[in-house]
Design a protein around this motif. Structure first.
Motif, short mmCIF file in Angstrom:
data_model
loop_
_atom_site.label_atom_id
_atom_site.label_comp_id
_atom_site.label_asym_id
_atom_site.label_seq_id
_atom_site.Cartn_x
_atom_site.Cartn_y
_atom_site.Cartn_z
N THR A 279 0.86 -1.19 0.00
CA THR A 279 0.00 0.00 0.00
C THR A 279 0.89 1.23 0.00
OG1 THR A 279 -0.11 0.16 2.42
CG2 THR A 279 -1.82 -1.14 1.34
N ILE A 280 0.34 2.33 -0.50
CA ILE A 280 1.03 3.61 -0.46
C ILE A 280 0.07 4.66 0.10
CG2 ILE A 280 2.62 3.08 -2.33
CD1 ILE A 280 -0.21 5.49 -3.03
N THR A 281 0.62 5.74 0.62
CA THR A 281 -0.19 6.86 1.08
C THR A 281 0.37 8.12 0.44
OG1 THR A 281 -0.61 5.77 3.20
CG2 THR A 281 -1.02 8.15 3.08
N ARG A 282 -0.48 8.84 -0.26
CA ARG A 282 -0.02 10.07 -0.92
C ARG A 282 0.45 11.09 0.11
NH1 ARG A 282 -4.41 11.53 -5.70
NH2 ARG A 282 -4.26 9.57 -6.87
N VAL A 283 1.41 11.90 -0.27
CA VAL A 283 1.88 12.97 0.60
C VAL A 283 0.71 13.91 0.91
CG1 VAL A 283 3.49 14.90 0.83
CG2 VAL A 283 4.20 12.83 -0.39
N GLY A 284 0.50 14.18 2.19
CA GLY A 284 -0.60 15.05 2.59
C GLY A 284 -1.91 14.34 2.79
N SER A 285 -1.94 13.03 2.61
CA SER A 285 -3.17 12.26 2.76
C SER A 285 -3.02 11.28 3.91
CB SER A 285 -3.49 11.50 1.47
OG SER A 285 -4.58 10.61 1.65
N ASP A 286 -4.15 10.81 4.44
CA ASP A 286 -4.11 9.76 5.45
C ASP A 286 -4.81 8.49 4.95
OD1 ASP A 286 -6.69 10.76 5.39
OD2 ASP A 286 -7.01 10.59 7.54
N ARG A 287 -5.05 8.44 3.63
CA ARG A 287 -5.76 7.30 3.04
C ARG A 287 -4.75 6.30 2.44
NH1 ARG A 287 -10.69 6.55 0.19
NH2 ARG A 287 -11.13 8.77 0.21
N PRO A 288 -4.64 5.09 3.00
CA PRO A 288 -3.78 4.08 2.38
C PRO A 288 -4.42 3.56 1.10
CG PRO A 288 -4.89 3.16 4.30
CD PRO A 288 -5.27 4.61 4.25
N ILE A 289 -3.62 3.42 0.05
CA ILE A 289 -4.13 2.97 -1.25
C ILE A 289 -3.44 1.65 -1.60
CG2 ILE A 289 -4.32 3.51 -3.71
CD1 ILE A 289 -4.16 6.47 -2.94
N PRO A 290 -4.19 0.56 -1.77
CA PRO A 290 -3.55 -0.71 -2.15
C PRO A 290 -3.02 -0.64 -3.58
CG PRO A 290 -5.95 -0.93 -2.16
CD PRO A 290 -5.65 0.44 -1.61
N VAL A 291 -1.86 -1.24 -3.82
CA VAL A 291 -1.27 -1.25 -5.15
C VAL A 291 -0.84 -2.67 -5.49
CG1 VAL A 291 -0.51 1.15 -5.18
CG2 VAL A 291 0.97 -0.57 -4.17
N ASP A 292 -0.87 -2.97 -6.76
CA ASP A 292 -0.50 -4.31 -7.24
C ASP A 292 0.46 -4.14 -8.41
OD1 ASP A 292 -0.35 -6.96 -8.11
OD2 ASP A 292 -2.23 -6.80 -9.25
N VAL A 293 1.76 -4.16 -8.14
CA VAL A 293 2.76 -3.99 -9.19
C VAL A 293 3.71 -5.19 -9.21
CG1 VAL A 293 2.70 -1.47 -9.06
CG2 VAL A 293 4.39 -2.74 -7.70
N ARG A 294 4.22 -5.48 -10.40
CA ARG A 294 5.33 -6.43 -10.51
C ARG A 294 6.59 -5.57 -10.50
NH1 ARG A 294 7.44 -10.55 -14.08
NH2 ARG A 294 8.86 -11.77 -12.78
N LEU A 295 7.44 -5.76 -9.51
CA LEU A 295 8.59 -4.89 -9.33
C LEU A 295 9.83 -5.49 -9.99
CD1 LEU A 295 9.45 -2.22 -7.88
CD2 LEU A 295 10.42 -3.70 -6.11
N VAL A 296 10.45 -4.70 -10.86
CA VAL A 296 11.74 -5.04 -11.44
C VAL A 296 12.67 -3.87 -11.15
CG1 VAL A 296 13.01 -5.63 -13.54
CG2 VAL A 296 10.64 -6.40 -13.26
N SER A 297 13.84 -4.15 -10.61
CA SER A 297 14.80 -3.10 -10.26
C SER A 297 16.12 -3.34 -10.98
CB SER A 297 15.03 -3.07 -8.75
OG SER A 297 13.82 -3.00 -8.04
N ALA A 298 16.94 -2.29 -11.04
CA ALA A 298 18.25 -2.41 -11.68
C ALA A 298 19.26 -1.56 -10.95
CB ALA A 298 18.17 -1.99 -13.15
N THR A 299 20.51 -2.01 -10.98
CA THR A 299 21.59 -1.25 -10.34
C THR A 299 22.91 -1.61 -10.98
OG1 THR A 299 22.68 -0.76 -8.25
CG2 THR A 299 21.95 -3.03 -8.57
#
Length: 463
Positions: A279-299
């Motif tokens: 879940t994420i919460t927007r800056v300035g908000s108190d509402r948690p928002i569920p998210v469903d992402v496939r995460l790929v990272s690189a370094t």
């Protein structure tokens, strides 16, 4: 797509009559889980700054004897300014057509007469909740499309090559893509880590849901949360409207976090929280928002650097590297250089309106010898310059590459193995790579006889 549950709608009821507040709660709590009541309109400003609401039921008259609704319209303007996404329903016991029209003109969604009909009240609030929900989804889709449009013109190159190293990597990509496992792609700058990430997405079940890339190295700490998690209007000076972050717009698709190793530890902690809770919460908000992402990272960090807790959180590393794929540098796949060079020559010839071009044999030989510290990206830029400057259909490298190649990048001390056998194997591999498999020159450079080099190659399994 399944419609979101209206029970999660956040309601605010504002009235100076506590009996009205209790009655509204009794009726609405059977259908909505989050109901906040307020009997002092003077507290409305502070409440709207601190909390986010979808529907606001607002009385029009608070002062004793007031019947014209001026107070309600004034507070309606406050609500519209501080909570532009909320749907406001005005309530009054003194209803007439002019009052209703005036309320709508000021931005009210609907109008309820007290004493209300319970069925009518529930229907009005439900309709407003659905309206707020639809607006929220529309804004998310608009933010999503804006991100897609921003990347629509970016150059995308297919993966070219037949070398064993590349074939092995692509075979791993095919196995990984079918799952939703997190993937960490490692490799030097310019090796094509984003191309591998896109290949994973194209072969995944999420291929129709969008690929969203974020350059983590370009994010300052002050913009990190806003870019990834979004913000509410007014959350900070430049937040002129509500905006969804990358996690939210990528929900359902693939989120690619490039150069994740450049994040400060404080930013890594915030990213870890989103991944752990999904879940994420927007800056300035108190509402948690569920998210469903496939995460790929690189370094481009090495294994040793990633394993250093002072540089990278180990609990975050475990979240992002269910599978680790290493992209080989170009110097380890020299057989792919002619294919890549030809592809880039064709691409830039079309781009710059030139006839079909080919690269002469001497130029190909020089390209194969070059150490390519900048990897495929450097090769692409070299071919682009040659195409631009060339006045002939046969491309040469005159004046583009120096007469002598720079030395191949040396491994950093912290990356070198400590085992003597491993060091010897690495030295043999580097000598063979430098001299393109010429055993006599490699043996000479290593200070060995040719037969001794043969024996050591056999012992270490070097071909």
């Amino acid at each position: 797509m399944q419609a979101p549950d209206l029970r999660d709608t956040r309601l605010l009821v504002v009235d100076d009559d506590r009996q009205i507040l209790r009655a509204a709660q009794i009726i609405l709590k059977q259908h909505f889980a989050h109901i906040h009541t307020l009997d002092q309109p003077a507290d409305l400003t502070h409440l709207l700054v601190q909390h986010e609401f979808d529907v606001i039921l607002l009385d029009m008259n608070f002062a004793a004897g007031a019947t014209q609704g001026e107070e309600g319209l004034r507070w309606l303007d406050v609500a519209r300014r501080l909570a532009p996404g909320a749907k406001v329903i005005l309530m009054t016991a003194y209803a007439d057509v002019d009052t209703a029209v005036n309320a709508m003109r000021h931005g009210a969604t609907d109008f309820v007469v007290k004493p209300w009909d319970n069925t009518r009240l529930l229907a009005t609030v439900t309709a407003a909740a659905r309206h707020a929900q639809s607006d929220r989804e529309l804004r998310r889709l608009q933010d999503r499309q804006q991100v897609l449009d921003a990347h629509a013109d970016a150059e995308q190159f297919p993966i070219h090559g037949e070398s064993p190293a590349l074939k092995s990597l692509l075979a791993q990509v095919g196995k990984v893509a079918a799952t939703d496992a997190t993937v960490l792609i490692t490799g030097e700058n310019g090796t094509g880590k984003e191309l591998i990430a896109r290949a994973i997405h194209r072969q995944s079940r999420r291929r129709d849901r969008g690929f969203f890339a974020v350059d983590m190295g370009a994010l300052t700490e002050s913009l990190f949360e806003s870019e990834l998690f979004g913000h509410r209007k007014g959350a900070f000076t430049d937040a002129r409207e509500d905006r969804a972050g990358r996690f939210e717009v990528a929900s359902g698709g693939t989120l690619f976090l490039d150069e994740i190793g450049n994040l400060r530890l404080s930013m890594q902690a915030k990213l870890l929280g989103a991944l752990a809770t999904r879940t994420i919460t927007r800056v300035g908000s108190d509402r948690p928002i569920p998210v469903d992402v496939r995460l790929v990272s690189a370094t481009n960090l090495t294994e040793a650097e990633l394993g250093d807790p002072a540089r990278f959180r180990q609990d975050l590393l475990y979240r992002i590297n269910t599978i680790t794929l290493k992209v080989p540098p170009l110097r380890e796949r020299r057989d792919d250089i002619p294919l890549l060079a030809a592809h880039f020559a064709d691409y830039y010839a079309r781009r710059y309106g030139k006839p079909r071009l080919r690269i002469d044999a001497a130029a190909i030989a020089r390209l194969r010898e070059w150490p390519w510290p900048g990897n495929v990206r450097e090769l692409r830029h070299v071919i682009e310059r040659v195409v631009i400057l060339s006045e002939h259909p046969v491309l040469r490298l005159d004046g583009v590459l120096p007469a002598e190649p720079p030395p191949a990048p040396r491994p950093r001390e912290e990356d070198l193995p400590l085992n003597l056998d491993e060091l010897e194997k690495l030295a043999i591999q580097r000598a063979l790579a430098r001299f393109e498999g010429n055993l006599s020159r490699a043996a000479q450079a290593l200070g060995l006889g040719r037969s001794t080099l043969y024996r050591k190659m056999a012992r270490h399994g070097v071909s």
